[in-house]
Design a protein around this motif. Structure first.
Motif, short mmCIF file in Angstrom:
data_model
loop_
_atom_site.label_atom_id
_atom_site.label_comp_id
_atom_site.label_asym_id
_atom_site.label_seq_id
_atom_site.Cartn_x
_atom_site.Cartn_y
_atom_site.Cartn_z
N SER A 100 1.07 -1.12 -0.11
CA SER A 100 -0.12 -0.05 0.02
C SER A 100 0.90 1.21 -0.10
CB SER A 100 -0.77 -0.02 1.07
OG SER A 100 -1.74 1.06 1.15
N GLY A 101 0.83 1.83 -1.34
CA GLY A 101 1.58 3.16 -1.23
C GLY A 101 3.18 3.02 -1.11
N GLY A 102 3.67 1.87 -1.66
CA GLY A 102 5.03 1.67 -1.53
C GLY A 102 5.43 0.69 -0.17
N ARG A 103 4.63 0.64 0.48
CA ARG A 103 4.89 0.04 2.08
C ARG A 103 4.25 -1.23 2.15
NH1 ARG A 103 1.55 0.39 6.97
NH2 ARG A 103 0.60 1.89 5.95
N GLY A 352 2.94 7.96 6.01
CA GLY A 352 2.79 6.56 6.47
C GLY A 352 1.62 6.11 5.52
N ASP A 353 1.16 6.77 4.64
CA ASP A 353 -0.17 6.43 3.95
C ASP A 353 0.44 6.12 2.25
OD1 ASP A 353 -2.58 5.51 2.27
OD2 ASP A 353 -3.68 7.54 3.38
N ILE A 354 0.62 7.23 1.65
CA ILE A 354 1.33 7.18 0.60
C ILE A 354 2.88 7.09 0.58
CG2 ILE A 354 1.14 8.31 -1.97
CD1 ILE A 354 -1.64 7.58 -0.70
N SER A 355 3.33 6.05 1.25
CA SER A 355 4.68 5.88 1.63
C SER A 355 5.72 6.01 0.60
CB SER A 355 4.82 4.73 2.17
OG SER A 355 3.92 4.38 3.33
N ASP A 356 5.33 5.76 -0.82
CA ASP A 356 6.15 5.95 -1.81
C ASP A 356 6.38 7.29 -2.48
OD1 ASP A 356 3.86 5.85 -3.01
OD2 ASP A 356 4.30 4.14 -4.38
N LEU A 357 5.68 8.02 -1.85
CA LEU A 357 5.60 9.62 -2.16
C LEU A 357 5.53 9.67 -3.61
CD1 LEU A 357 8.38 11.23 0.02
CD2 LEU A 357 5.89 10.87 0.26
N GLY A 511 18.74 -0.77 -7.21
CA GLY A 511 19.19 -2.10 -6.95
C GLY A 511 18.56 -2.87 -5.64
N THR A 512 19.55 -3.70 -4.95
CA THR A 512 19.07 -4.44 -3.81
C THR A 512 19.57 -3.94 -2.61
OG1 THR A 512 20.97 -6.15 -4.18
CG2 THR A 512 18.95 -6.52 -5.23
N GLY A 513 20.45 -2.97 -2.65
CA GLY A 513 21.04 -2.80 -1.27
C GLY A 513 20.51 -1.36 -0.84
N ALA A 514 19.50 -0.65 -1.39
CA ALA A 514 18.83 0.55 -0.81
C ALA A 514 18.36 0.37 0.33
CB ALA A 514 17.93 1.09 -1.93
N LYS A 515 18.51 1.34 1.39
CA LYS A 515 18.06 1.48 2.70
C LYS A 515 16.86 2.71 2.55
CE LYS A 515 20.88 -1.26 4.56
NZ LYS A 515 20.42 -2.41 5.32
N GLY A 516 15.50 2.14 1.97
CA GLY A 516 14.38 2.88 1.86
C GLY A 516 14.23 3.10 0.38
N GLY A 601 17.03 9.86 6.37
CA GLY A 601 16.01 8.67 5.76
C GLY A 601 16.35 7.57 6.40
N SER A 602 15.32 6.66 6.41
CA SER A 602 15.48 5.30 6.94
C SER A 602 15.01 4.33 6.14
CB SER A 602 14.47 5.20 8.50
OG SER A 602 13.15 5.35 8.05
N GLU A 603 14.74 2.92 6.55
CA GLU A 603 14.31 1.96 5.58
C GLU A 603 13.03 2.05 5.29
OE1 GLU A 603 15.25 -1.91 7.12
OE2 GLU A 603 17.49 -1.45 7.07
N ARG A 604 12.28 2.78 6.11
CA ARG A 604 10.74 3.20 6.11
C ARG A 604 10.28 4.54 5.26
NH1 ARG A 604 7.82 2.54 11.33
NH2 ARG A 604 6.03 2.72 9.93
N THR A 605 11.48 5.13 4.83
CA THR A 605 10.97 6.62 4.05
C THR A 605 11.60 6.48 2.59
OG1 THR A 605 13.03 7.51 4.67
CG2 THR A 605 11.44 7.65 6.36
N ALA A 606 10.92 7.18 1.88
CA ALA A 606 11.28 7.53 0.62
C ALA A 606 12.12 9.00 0.34
CB ALA A 606 10.11 7.75 -0.24
N SER A 607 13.62 8.59 0.69
CA SER A 607 14.29 9.56 0.91
C SER A 607 15.49 9.81 -0.14
CB SER A 607 14.96 9.76 2.37
OG SER A 607 13.82 9.75 3.30
N TYR A 608 15.29 9.01 -1.16
CA TYR A 608 16.37 9.01 -2.20
C TYR A 608 15.61 9.99 -3.26
CZ TYR A 608 18.88 5.01 -0.78
OH TYR A 608 19.68 4.04 -0.24
N TRP A 609 15.59 11.28 -2.95
CA TRP A 609 14.90 12.43 -3.47
C TRP A 609 15.97 13.24 -3.99
CZ3 TRP A 609 14.02 17.81 -2.33
CH2 TRP A 609 13.02 18.31 -3.24
#
Length: 904
Positions: A100-103, A352-357, A511-516, A601-609
């Protein structure tokens, strides 16, 4: 004892499952919480969450092996979600996930403790602060008109709104219209529902009153404001293929039509409007939150080019001019922003709703689609969640129950978004920041005040009224030109052209190593997308340049700076990169050094912006570079190691040009449902409309395979009135009972076109009657310790699995109790413990399941019993067939009844 009572069987793709165990075609059990159910010719995949899933704006999506299966319908209990499988075989139901929303919703949070995040330093203050209240007092009031009917919705939708107007303002005033997002619709005490209309004793959730603070600020500055209620849409949009975007657009334009009437005939207006300054409908700003954001984006499009009449709830001319949109944490299910209407998108860093922004697509998705004169801005608010922009969704401020949408695991507090995190904003600070930037957009889009543009376009300025919030911005369009776009046929050396969405981790950007996650790479409805790329750079030593070369030289003539949208990993220290350009003759000029740092950023945020970084072009002029013909861009690392991603680079000039609205062709995909028929092959075509006033454009069409979900895509040139998008579907008739099958088509604008209804296709309805199902006891009376058995039989074999679901019901006393069945079996079947002892009919969620595999005509269903060593009378048990869609007993449904004799 159950007799051979007739019933209607249920088709589903699942083999026999003893004791209701959920399995796939290969016999492997489905993950915990999943099961297969069905009704008629509509088999269903069902997931039940252990924790309540609040009614929100992001769509809950079922995925298998990374591909989208579909959008399930939520149950009234807030825990259960059901998805019709439309003929897909259960062999494809592997690696099931709920998103849901990237989460991901069906997996525990595995993030461990992390160090606290730090906010970036405050930016310099802008010369003009739009968050300061204006000179006008304000007046507030509501109006309520007759409800309206919208296509596809059975219940009427309210026409209700709250108005905040300036007092004493002369002349016509620009109008700002607000539309809230998807939220619970009714409440009674602490109970909330998604009903509409509300049941007796319950009140509507006043979501439309959640922007009064924003409205009062705008009204004090001389704007008319109105915020409309959309509970009737929220309660019914689960069945809408576009998530309710068209319905919300219709509602917005119905209100605007009334405002246009009242502007022409003030005496016909409600009291609050009649006593306010007249609205200037030539200057309208639409503000939408969450699904409301997608709704106002569609309303802006529909105001330029009308949608198909059968899909629209408003029929009439657009007697208004949308000058811009503000989109707060928006959804963008269709990923088709309006390119020639300016926009500002607020991205909450702790959403926390549209988590993928995914709202970032309202910026990225406009590049090269329109003429580029409209500014499209993204504003990233560090520490903001989704709900607190609306006071009626904020605990302690709302009339109805509300919560913080960012769930903070008490065992693993999030270092960025946890309630105690230094980077997390309080509700008051968040709302104040939101109000300030809404006012900035109004001042730029409606008043044409270019002095506030630096707050929105990546110029690196702040509005002091929003302090202490850290707000960053970037933009495309306006006076940008000569772009280096990854999707424009560039070649890359020293880095790689990566895919935003692809099933292969080696091809994806993160890739596979991203944290978030990254808002730029939010997934759409396909597992692979053509034409969504970025440039990824990784280095392990300084001095290794990454070069981006365009197929055709670009002109940066007249530009003041090169504006790069670039990001590095969250929480990383500033990287050092030298930027240079080379012209078509081979002359090279070093522009300067940039030092991008990671966002918190954390593993639960979309901070690669991507942050916007500008490098002056003065050095290029001194070096004699021909800025009219630039061939390549180089990034040369000067730090020892690191990673960076370049989204694009543009020649930038200050100012805001007049927006030019071109007549672009509009594409709408429809859906047709046809009967399968008894014989022969029939060819149907997916309904497509291309409208507009002339010209041609390009769209990308995705055709989904109904069995695998894989998409084949092609680029299509479209013209108004043309039939360029041709998707034939062949349907083979037969007389065998089976499932409905959907052949789905998606479309996305690429260049010189816009898209309204992005999703449609052909649904083939299986019109053959279901076989009759009967039940007979095999061991309907047993001694305790033995197993009760019933046989389910079909009147004929069919090509799909058939199943039935039974729920325990009160039986003739004395009833079988929780201690009369094995404790382990009870726990595995229901999740309940035997103690305290109680009748089985008192156990919540106690179901038995039977499945008859394709090609067979019978299967057994069992219930084990246990010896309890207690002398007692004969005990009984009863199960009734229920409708899996509603959970209610079927009228005339089957029953399983049995008796258990004492063993002593």
């Amino acid at each position: 004892m159950a007799g051979a009572s007739p019933g209607v069987a249920v088709a589903h793709s699942q083999p026999a499952a003893a004791q209701g165990v959920s399995q796939g075609d290969d016999g492997a059990p489905l993950p915990p919480g999943w099961r297969l159910a069905g009704a008629g010719s509509a088999p269903q995949l069902v997931w039940r969450s252990a924790r309540s899933v609040p009614m929100g704006d992001a769509r809950v999506e079922f995925r298998a092996g990374g591909r989208l299966l579909g959008v399930p319908r939520p149950g009234a209990d807030g825990h259960t979600f059901r998805l019709p499988l439309d003929g897909r075989r259960a062999t494809g139901l592997r690696a099931l996930e709920v998103w849901s929303g990237g989460r991901r919703l069906d997996a525990p949070d595995t993030a461990g403790a992390a160090s606290a995040a730090r906010s970036p330093a405050a930016l310099p203050a802008n010369g003009v602060d739009p968050g300061k209240p204006g000179a006008y007092r304000t007046r507030t009031g509501e109006y309520s008109l007759k409800s309206v009917r919208l296509p596809g919705f059975s219940a009427p939708v309210e026409m209700r709104a709250v108005v905040v107007a300036p007092v004493g303002a002369s002349g016509k005033r620009p109008l700002a219209l607000f539309l809230h997002g998807r939220h619970s619709t009714c409440y009674k005490g602490q109970d909330i529902t998604g009903d509409w209309p509300c049941k007796a004793g319950a009140k509507p959730v006043p979501s439309h009153r959640g922007y009064l603070r924003d409205q009062k600020l705008l009204a004090s500055q001389g704007y008319m404001t109105v915020s409309v209620s959309a509970n009737g849409v929220n309660a019914q949009d689960f069945a809408a293929e576009d998530g309710g975007a068209q319905a919300r657009s219709s509602l917005v334009r119905l209100h605007l039509a009334r405002w246009a009437d009242w502007a022409e005939h003030p005496r016909s207006a409600p009291k609050v409007v009649r006593e306010a300054p007249r609205a200037d409908l030539s200057r309208v700003l639409l503000v939408g939150h969450s699904r409301g954001g997608e709704g106002v984006n569609r309303a802006a499009l529909d105001s330029l080019t009308p949608p198909p009449a059968d899909q629209d709830g408003y029929h009439g001319p657009a007697r208004w001019h949308i000058r811009g949109t503000v989109l707060i944490g928006p959804t963008v299910f269709g990923q088709n922003p309006v390119p020639d209407v300016p926009s500002m998108t607020i991205l909450p860093g702790c959403d926390g709703d549209i988590s993928d922004l995914q709202g970032e697509v309202y910026v990225d998705g406009t590049r090269a689609v329109g003429n580029g004169t409209a500014l499209h801005s993204a504003v990233y608010v560090i520490g903001a969640n989704h709900n607190f922009f609306n006071s009626e969704w904020t605990p302690g401020q709302s009339a109805a129950p509300a919560d913080d949408d960012f769930f903070d695991d008490p065992q693993h507090h999030d270092p960025v978004c946890g309630k105690r995190a230094a980077t997390r904003l309080t509700a008051d600070r968040q709302h104040r920041a939101g109000s300030t930037y809404i006012a900035a957009a109004a001042r730029l889009f409606l008043a044409g005040d270019d002095r506030v543009r630096p707050l929105l376009d990546g110029s690196g300025k702040r509005a002091p009224s929003a302090d202490p919030a850290r707000v960053l911005s970037h933009a495309v369009g306006a006076r940008r030109g000569g772009g280096f776009l990854p999707d424009a046929g560039v070649s890359v050396t020293g880095g790689r052209l990566c895919a935003a969405v692809d099933p292969s981790p080696a091809r994806t950007c993160l890739g596979t190593g991203a944290k978030g996650a990254s808002p730029h790479f939010a997934q759409w409805e396909t597992d692979r997308e053509t034409g969504r790329s970025a440039i990824a750079v990784r280095w392990t030593r300084a001095g290794s340049p990454a070069r981006v070369t365009v197929a055709k030289p670009v002109s940066l003539s007249g530009a003041k700076a090169l504006a790069l949208r670039l990001f590095v990993p969250p929480n990383s220290r500033a990287a050092r990169l030298d930027v240079s350009l080379t012209d078509a003759s081979g002359k090279k000029a070093e522009l300067g050094r940039i030092t991008p740092a990671g966002l918190p950023g954390s593993e639960r945020t979309a901070s690669y912006w991507a942050q916007e970084i500008r490098v002056p072009l003065t050095a290029a002029g001194r070096a004699g570079l021909d800025l009219r013909s630039v061939k390549s861009l180089e990034l040369t690392p000067r730090s020892a190691s690191g990673r960076a991603w370049l989204m694009d680079a543009w020649g930038w000039r200050p100012g805001t040009p007049a927006v030019r609205t071109d007549a672009l062709p509009r594409v709408d995909i429809g859906r047709t449902t046809v009967d399968e028929g008894d014989s022969g092959v029939r060819t149907y075509r997916v309904p497509v409309q291309v409208t507009g006033r002339g010209g041609s454009g390009q769209v990308r069409v995705y055709v989904l395979d109904p069995a695998t979900g894989k998409a084949a895509d092609r680029l299509v040139t479209v013209r108004p009135g043309g039939h360029d998008i041709d998707v034939p579907v062949q349907v083979q008739g037969n007389t065998r009972y089976g499932t409905d099958v959907s052949y789905d088509v998606l479309v996305k604008a690429v260049r010189g076109a816009v898209v309204g209804s992005y999703r449609g296709g052909i649904t083939v309805h299986d019109d053959d009657p279901a076989p009759a199902m009967t039940v007979t006891p095999v061991a309907g009376e047993v001694t305790e310790g033995q197993t009760l058995k019933w046989r389910m039989s079909l009147s004929e074999a069919v090509d799909v699995d058939m199943n039935a679901l039974f729920q325990v019901a009160p039986a003739t006393p004395p009833e079988l109790s929780t201690k009369d069945v094995p404790a382990g079996w009870l726990r595995d079947t229901t999740g309940e413990k035997p103690d305290p002892e109680r009748p089985l009919s008192k156990v919540t969620g106690f179901y038995l399941w039977v499945d008859i595999p394709a090609g067979r005509t019978s299967a057994e269903i069992t219930l084990p019993t246990a010896k309890d060593g207690v002398r007692e009378s004969t005990e009984s048990v009863l199960f009734r067939q229920v409708d899996p869609r509603t959970g209610e007993p079927r009228t005339g449904g089957l029953e399983l009844s049995g008796s258990v004799l004492d063993a002593s």
